[in-house]
Design a protein around this motif. Structure first.
Motif, PDB file in Angstrom:
ATOM      1  N   ASN A   1       0.867  -1.382   0.064  1.00 57.04           N
ATOM      2  CA  ASN A   1      -0.002   0.083  -0.191  1.00 57.04           C
ATOM      3  C   ASN A   1       0.823   1.254   0.049  1.00 57.04           C
ATOM      4  N   THR A   2       0.282   2.254  -0.723  1.00 57.05           N
ATOM      5  CA  THR A   2       1.073   3.456  -0.727  1.00 57.05           C
ATOM      6  C   THR A   2       0.850   4.356   0.572  1.00 57.05           C
ATOM      7  N   PHE A   3       1.633   5.344   0.904  1.00 65.62           N
ATOM      8  CA  PHE A   3       1.214   6.344   2.043  1.00 65.62           C
ATOM      9  C   PHE A   3      -0.074   6.851   1.642  1.00 65.62           C
ATOM     10  N   ASP A   4      -0.353   7.512   0.549  1.00 68.11           N
ATOM     11  CA  ASP A   4      -1.810   7.969   0.454  1.00 68.11           C
ATOM     12  C   ASP A   4      -2.817   7.122   0.755  1.00 68.11           C
ATOM     13  N   HIS A   5      -2.828   5.809   0.350  1.00 64.99           N
ATOM     14  CA  HIS A   5      -3.908   4.900   0.536  1.00 64.99           C
ATOM     15  C   HIS A   5      -4.043   4.755   2.130  1.00 64.99           C
ATOM     16  N   VAL A   6      -2.813   4.662   2.657  1.00 64.76           N
ATOM     17  CA  VAL A   6      -3.084   4.321   4.208  1.00 64.76           C
ATOM     18  C   VAL A   6      -3.520   5.548   4.850  1.00 64.76           C
ATOM     19  N   ILE A   7      -3.083   6.684   4.534  1.00 66.73           N
ATOM     20  CA  ILE A   7      -3.610   7.981   4.933  1.00 66.73           C
ATOM     21  C   ILE A   7      -5.071   8.274   4.916  1.00 66.73           C
ATOM     22  N   GLU A   8      -5.274   7.970   3.596  1.00 71.57           N
ATOM     23  CA  GLU A   8      -6.760   8.222   3.294  1.00 71.57           C
ATOM     24  C   GLU A   8      -7.851   7.293   4.094  1.00 71.57           C
ATOM     25  N   THR A   9      -7.127   6.137   4.177  1.00 76.42           N
ATOM     26  CA  THR A   9      -8.093   5.010   4.957  1.00 76.42           C
ATOM     27  C   THR A   9      -8.274   5.171   6.343  1.00 76.42           C
ATOM     28  N   LEU A  10      -7.029   5.713   6.923  1.00 78.00           N
ATOM     29  CA  LEU A  10      -7.034   6.185   8.274  1.00 78.00           C
ATOM     30  C   LEU A  10      -8.138   7.072   8.581  1.00 78.00           C
ATOM     31  N   ILE A  11      -8.076   8.129   7.558  1.00 77.36           N
ATOM     32  CA  ILE A  11      -8.917   9.469   7.851  1.00 77.36           C
ATOM     33  C   ILE A  11     -10.389   9.053   7.639  1.00 77.36           C
ATOM     34  N   ARG A  12     -10.730   8.216   6.874  1.00 73.99           N
ATOM     35  CA  ARG A  12     -12.041   7.505   6.338  1.00 73.99           C
ATOM     36  C   ARG A  12     -12.486   6.524   7.491  1.00 73.99           C
ATOM     37  N   VAL A  13     -11.595   5.682   7.872  1.00 75.81           N
ATOM     38  CA  VAL A  13     -12.289   4.737   8.914  1.00 75.81           C
ATOM     39  C   VAL A  13     -11.873   4.926  10.378  1.00 75.81           C
ATOM     40  N   CYS A  14     -11.204   5.498  10.675  1.00 69.69           N
ATOM     41  CA  CYS A  14     -10.702   5.636  11.944  1.00 69.69           C
ATOM     42  C   CYS A  14     -10.765   7.199  12.246  1.00 69.69           C
ATOM     43  N   ASP A  15     -11.282   7.994  11.569  1.00 69.72           N
ATOM     44  CA  ASP A  15     -11.904   9.293  11.938  1.00 69.72           C
ATOM     45  C   ASP A  15     -10.446  10.037  12.295  1.00 69.72           C
ATOM     46  N   HIS A  16      -9.423  10.060  11.527  1.00 67.18           N
ATOM     47  CA  HIS A  16      -8.088  10.456  11.918  1.00 67.18           C
ATOM     48  C   HIS A  16      -8.081  12.150  11.268  1.00 67.18           C
ATOM     49  N   GLU A  17      -7.285  12.850  11.737  1.00 68.92           N
ATOM     50  CA  GLU A  17      -7.075  14.136  11.258  1.00 68.92           C
ATOM     51  C   GLU A  17      -6.123  14.033  10.187  1.00 68.92           C
ATOM     52  N   PRO A  18      -6.027  14.511   9.236  1.00 75.88           N
ATOM     53  CA  PRO A  18      -5.107  14.380   8.230  1.00 75.88           C
ATOM     54  C   PRO A  18      -3.614  14.150   8.762  1.00 75.88           C
ATOM     55  N   LEU A  19      -3.229  15.245   9.610  1.00 77.81           N
ATOM     56  CA  LEU A  19      -1.742  15.089  10.193  1.00 77.81           C
ATOM     57  C   LEU A  19      -1.591  13.911  11.026  1.00 77.81           C
ATOM     58  N   GLN A  20      -2.611  13.389  11.785  1.00 76.27           N
ATOM     59  CA  GLN A  20      -2.676  12.219  12.714  1.00 76.27           C
ATOM     60  C   GLN A  20      -2.396  10.998  11.759  1.00 76.27           C
ATOM     61  N   ALA A  21      -3.129  10.950  10.684  1.00 74.81           N
ATOM     62  CA  ALA A  21      -3.042   9.875   9.595  1.00 74.81           C
ATOM     63  C   ALA A  21      -1.596   9.760   9.075  1.00 74.81           C
ATOM     64  N   GLU A  22      -1.250  10.838   8.826  1.00 71.97           N
ATOM     65  CA  GLU A  22       0.335  11.085   8.160  1.00 71.97           C
ATOM     66  C   GLU A  22       1.537  10.550   9.150  1.00 71.97           C
ATOM     67  N   GLN A  23       1.172  10.887  10.480  1.00 74.89           N
ATOM     68  CA  GLN A  23       2.102  10.261  11.312  1.00 74.89           C
ATOM     69  C   GLN A  23       2.060   8.811  11.693  1.00 74.89           C
ATOM     70  N   CYS A  24       0.973   8.547  11.813  1.00 70.95           N
ATOM     71  CA  CYS A  24       0.656   6.988  11.964  1.00 70.95           C
ATOM     72  C   CYS A  24       1.324   6.154  10.645  1.00 70.95           C
ATOM     73  N   ALA A  25       1.082   6.609   9.507  1.00 72.62           N
ATOM     74  CA  ALA A  25       1.460   6.072   8.358  1.00 72.62           C
ATOM     75  C   ALA A  25       3.264   6.068   8.345  1.00 72.62           C
ATOM     76  N   LEU A  26       3.616   7.063   8.893  1.00 68.05           N
ATOM     77  CA  LEU A  26       5.410   7.122   8.937  1.00 68.05           C
ATOM     78  C   LEU A  26       5.540   6.136  10.054  1.00 68.05           C
ATOM     79  N   LEU A  27       4.886   6.214  11.252  1.00 64.28           N
ATOM     80  CA  LEU A  27       5.426   5.287  12.187  1.00 64.28           C
ATOM     81  C   LEU A  27       5.394   3.866  11.973  1.00 64.28           C
TER      82      LEU A  27
END
Length: 69
Positions: A9-35
């Protein structure tokens, strides 16, 4: 819910999915993807089993590697 790294999976897909499914804010989703990328895993959501089950299923349906721990 713990999200695990994969080579698919790409970073964009992971970030978009975390925002959609887990109600993450964009920055939070990006930080989780990096971790996930650098550490191999990251806790992306906590809560009751009733709340987590459908969210974990949605992450799996999106092609991500996740499990409830």
């Amino acid at each position: 819910i713990v999200l695990f790294n994969d080579d698919v999976n790409t970073f964009d897909h992971v970030i978009e999915t975390l925002i959609r499914v887990c109600d993450h804010e964009p920055l939070q989703a990006e930080q989780c993807a990096l971790l996930v990328h650098y550490k191999g895993k990251c806790t992306v959501k906590t809560g009751s089993m009733k709340e987590l089950m459908p969210k974990c299923s949605a992450l799996l349906d999106a092609g991500l590697s996740a499990e409830i721990q």
